[in-house]
Design an enzyme around this catalytic site. Structure first.
Site, PDB file in Angstrom:
ATOM      1  N   LYS A   1       0.781  -1.038  -0.027  1.00 61.98           N
ATOM      2  CA  LYS A   1       0.012  -0.047   0.064  1.00 61.98           C
ATOM      3  C   LYS A   1       0.706   1.385  -0.052  1.00 61.98           C
ATOM      4  O   LYS A   1       0.462   2.245  -0.486  1.00 61.98           O
ATOM      5  CB  LYS A   1      -0.935   0.182   1.185  1.00 61.98           C
ATOM      6  CG  LYS A   1      -2.024  -0.893   1.007  1.00 61.98           C
ATOM      7  CD  LYS A   1      -3.258  -0.655   1.914  1.00 61.98           C
ATOM      8  CE  LYS A   1      -4.607  -1.430   1.710  1.00 61.98           C
ATOM      9  NZ  LYS A   1      -5.502  -1.153   2.629  1.00 61.98           N
TER      10      LYS A   1
ATOM     11  N   LYS B   1      -4.788 -10.375  -7.226  1.00 56.44           N
ATOM     12  CA  LYS B   1      -5.854 -10.483  -6.556  1.00 56.44           C
ATOM     13  C   LYS B   1      -7.084  -9.635  -7.216  1.00 56.44           C
ATOM     14  O   LYS B   1      -6.842  -8.465  -7.406  1.00 56.44           O
ATOM     15  CB  LYS B   1      -5.581  -9.973  -5.049  1.00 56.44           C
ATOM     16  CG  LYS B   1      -6.375 -10.311  -4.219  1.00 56.44           C
ATOM     17  CD  LYS B   1      -5.637 -10.020  -2.730  1.00 56.44           C
ATOM     18  CE  LYS B   1      -5.688  -8.409  -2.434  1.00 56.44           C
ATOM     19  NZ  LYS B   1      -5.414  -7.975  -1.115  1.00 56.44           N
TER      20      LYS B   1
ATOM     21  N   LYS C   1     -10.339  -3.896  -4.745  1.00 55.12           N
ATOM     22  CA  LYS C   1     -11.236  -2.641  -4.765  1.00 55.12           C
ATOM     23  C   LYS C   1     -10.658  -1.524  -5.735  1.00 55.12           C
ATOM     24  O   LYS C   1     -11.360  -0.861  -6.528  1.00 55.12           O
ATOM     25  CB  LYS C   1     -11.437  -2.019  -3.490  1.00 55.12           C
ATOM     26  CG  LYS C   1     -12.311  -2.930  -2.737  1.00 55.12           C
ATOM     27  CD  LYS C   1     -12.439  -2.384  -1.206  1.00 55.12           C
ATOM     28  CE  LYS C   1     -13.344  -3.053  -0.436  1.00 55.12           C
ATOM     29  NZ  LYS C   1     -13.101  -2.606   1.142  1.00 55.12           N
TER      30      LYS C   1
HETATM   31  P1  AMP Z   1     -10.870  -5.363   2.936  1.00 59.59           P
HETATM   32  O1  AMP Z   1     -11.872  -4.754   1.652  1.00 59.59           O
HETATM   33  O2  AMP Z   1      -9.563  -5.159   2.390  1.00 59.59           O
HETATM   34  O3  AMP Z   1     -11.458  -4.686   4.001  1.00 59.59           O
HETATM   35  O4  AMP Z   1     -11.336  -6.855   2.912  1.00 59.59           O
HETATM   36  C1  AMP Z   1     -12.270  -7.230   3.381  1.00 59.59           C
HETATM   37  C2  AMP Z   1     -12.156  -8.900   3.679  1.00 59.59           C
HETATM   38  O5  AMP Z   1     -12.250  -9.398   2.200  1.00 59.59           O
HETATM   39  C3  AMP Z   1     -10.917  -9.509   4.318  1.00 59.59           C
HETATM   40  O6  AMP Z   1     -11.183 -10.611   4.964  1.00 59.59           O
HETATM   41  C4  AMP Z   1     -10.191  -9.923   2.885  1.00 59.59           C
HETATM   42  O7  AMP Z   1      -9.060 -11.009   3.272  1.00 59.59           O
HETATM   43  C5  AMP Z   1     -11.136 -10.295   1.818  1.00 59.59           C
HETATM   44  N1  AMP Z   1     -10.716 -10.103   0.588  1.00 59.59           N
HETATM   45  C6  AMP Z   1     -10.454  -8.896  -0.146  1.00 59.59           C
HETATM   46  N2  AMP Z   1     -10.286  -9.498  -1.389  1.00 59.59           N
HETATM   47  C7  AMP Z   1     -10.144 -10.282  -1.312  1.00 59.59           C
HETATM   48  C8  AMP Z   1     -10.131 -11.492  -2.499  1.00 59.59           C
HETATM   49  N3  AMP Z   1      -9.784 -11.107  -3.871  1.00 59.59           N
HETATM   50  N4  AMP Z   1     -10.380 -12.768  -2.251  1.00 59.59           N
HETATM   51  C9  AMP Z   1     -10.655 -13.416  -1.091  1.00 59.59           C
HETATM   52  N5  AMP Z   1     -10.848 -12.721  -0.255  1.00 59.59           N
HETATM   53  C10 AMP Z   1     -10.688 -11.130  -0.162  1.00 59.59           C
END
Ligand code: AMP
Ligand code: TRP
Length: 349
Positions: A115, A209, A212
């Protein structure tokens, strides 16, 4: 046997564009755990501001994550849904943990490196200590199990390191005050990372991956996408030219194919082996429409419910306020214990 009552805690950042990876890796599994566990699900708005957020957009994104939780089946009466900044204990405990965590530990965090990018000097200090706040989120409730995607594994290892160092540094004091047995004051939290979609990849590049922040909207399926958009994105997803193999070994070295099969398995609640048993030998021209139908059947009702909830912000805000009150009631005695353990003086009213 651990002396700690099982409790599930997890969180999602309100940073826009909730996608299929967030759903399959996290939110869908949050809902499933409610049948067997006490669960607390947080919208981690304090984590969100470690990088710049437009204030009005942040408020909308907080409501959106809460709506996604509810639309995905989390029951706000049984489980606790709230946003982090409404419970003061998160910031208080994070400070204590900043004094427990070592610079060296934080320096190893790959998410920070990703990041912060090349310009580390310009990253916020908050981004650097982000994992201390995450440890505080979980341990403020003595959370024992944390469902997350694969990318959060390292942060959960750090959470255990922080808990272990706290338990160890203050072991005598904890015993003296009668605030913990052999296992210490904080539990060794376990990650729950399982299923066919712990790491959902970009639809445009199976080695990256799904995220967002991907500049291409075609790379991800957003939870708010309508049926036509979902079908279009799957139709355009990158694949190779081989038919589907008969077993999982045949997906090695085929990241795009493996990703679509994993998504299918997770959406259908079956194993990758089962998907391949049914679709062995199929071309993507046949598999993609089947995947699109499945994705629309599973995701469209969630998108509809999110739209319905969006029209009633007062309802969501009421749920967050109620959840914050219930979360605070659990957090307060835990935080009071921390203050007593570290030797802060508190005047009890
Ligand atoms: P965040 O949007 O970073 O707060 O992520 C929220 C949750 O989504 C966390 O548990 C991440 O590990 C999961 N997550 C985010 N991106 C992915 C992805 N591409 N595949 C699986 N889990 C994800
Ligand atoms: N760091 C997590 C992510 O980016 C979000 C998060 C913050 C979290 N606090 C948490 C996840 C506590 C689980 C438990 O996805």
């Amino acid at each position: 046997m651990s002396a700690f009552e099982p409790r599930v805690f997890s969180g999602v950042q309100p940073t826009g564009n909730l996608h299929l990876g967030n759903y399959l890796g996290a939110i869908k599994r949050f809902a499933a755990l409610q049948d067997t566990h006490n669960c607390i699900y947080c919208v981690v708005d304090m984590h969100a501001i470690t990088v710049w957020q437009d204030p009005a957009a942040l408020q909308a994104a907080i409501r959106e994550v809460a709506s996604a939780y509810i639309a995905a089946g989390i029951d706000p009466k049984g489980s606790i849904i709230f946003n982090q900044s409404q419970v003061a204990g998160h910031a208080e405990l994070a400070w204590v943990f900043n004094c427990i965590a070592r610079m060296g530990w934080l320096n190893r965090m790959t998410q920070f490196k990703e990041k912060a990018g090349k310009n580390r000097e310009n990253a916020s200090a908050g981004l650097f200590v982000y994992p201390s706040l995450m440890a505080a989120d979980i341990l403020l409730y003595k959370g024992t199990h944390v469902p997350v995607g694969e990318d959060q594994k390292q942060h959960l290892e750090l959470t255990r390191d922080i808990a272990a160092k706290f338990n160890n540094d203050y072991a005598e004091r904890i015993a003296e005050l009668g605030l913990g047995g052999e296992d210490g004051y904080f539990p060794m939290t376990e990650p729950l990372i399982s299923g066919a979609a712990t790491r959902v990849m970009s639809l445009r590049d199976g080695t990256k991956k799904m995220s967002k922040s991907d500049p291409s909207d075609l790379a991800r399926i957003n939870l708010t996408d309508d049926a036509d958009t979902i079908a279009k994105k799957i139709r355009k997803a990158k694949t190779d030219t081989e038919p589907l193999p008969g077993d999982a070994d045949g997906l090695k070295e085929r990241p795009d194919a493996a990703n679509l099969v994993g998504i299918y398995a997770a959406l259908a609640d079956v194993s990758v082996a089962d998907v391949l048993k049914d679709h062995a030998g199929a071309q993507f021209s046949a598999f993609k429409p089947a995947l699109a139908d499945l994705a629309v059947a599973k995701l469209a009702p969630i998108a509809d419910e999110m739209r319905r909830l969006k029209a009633d912000p007062g309802f969501i805000e009421g749920i967050l306020a109620d959840g914050a009150g219930r979360a605070d009631a659990i957090a307060r005695p835990v935080m009071q214990g921390v203050k007593d353990i570290v030797g802060f003086l508190t005047t009890r009213k």
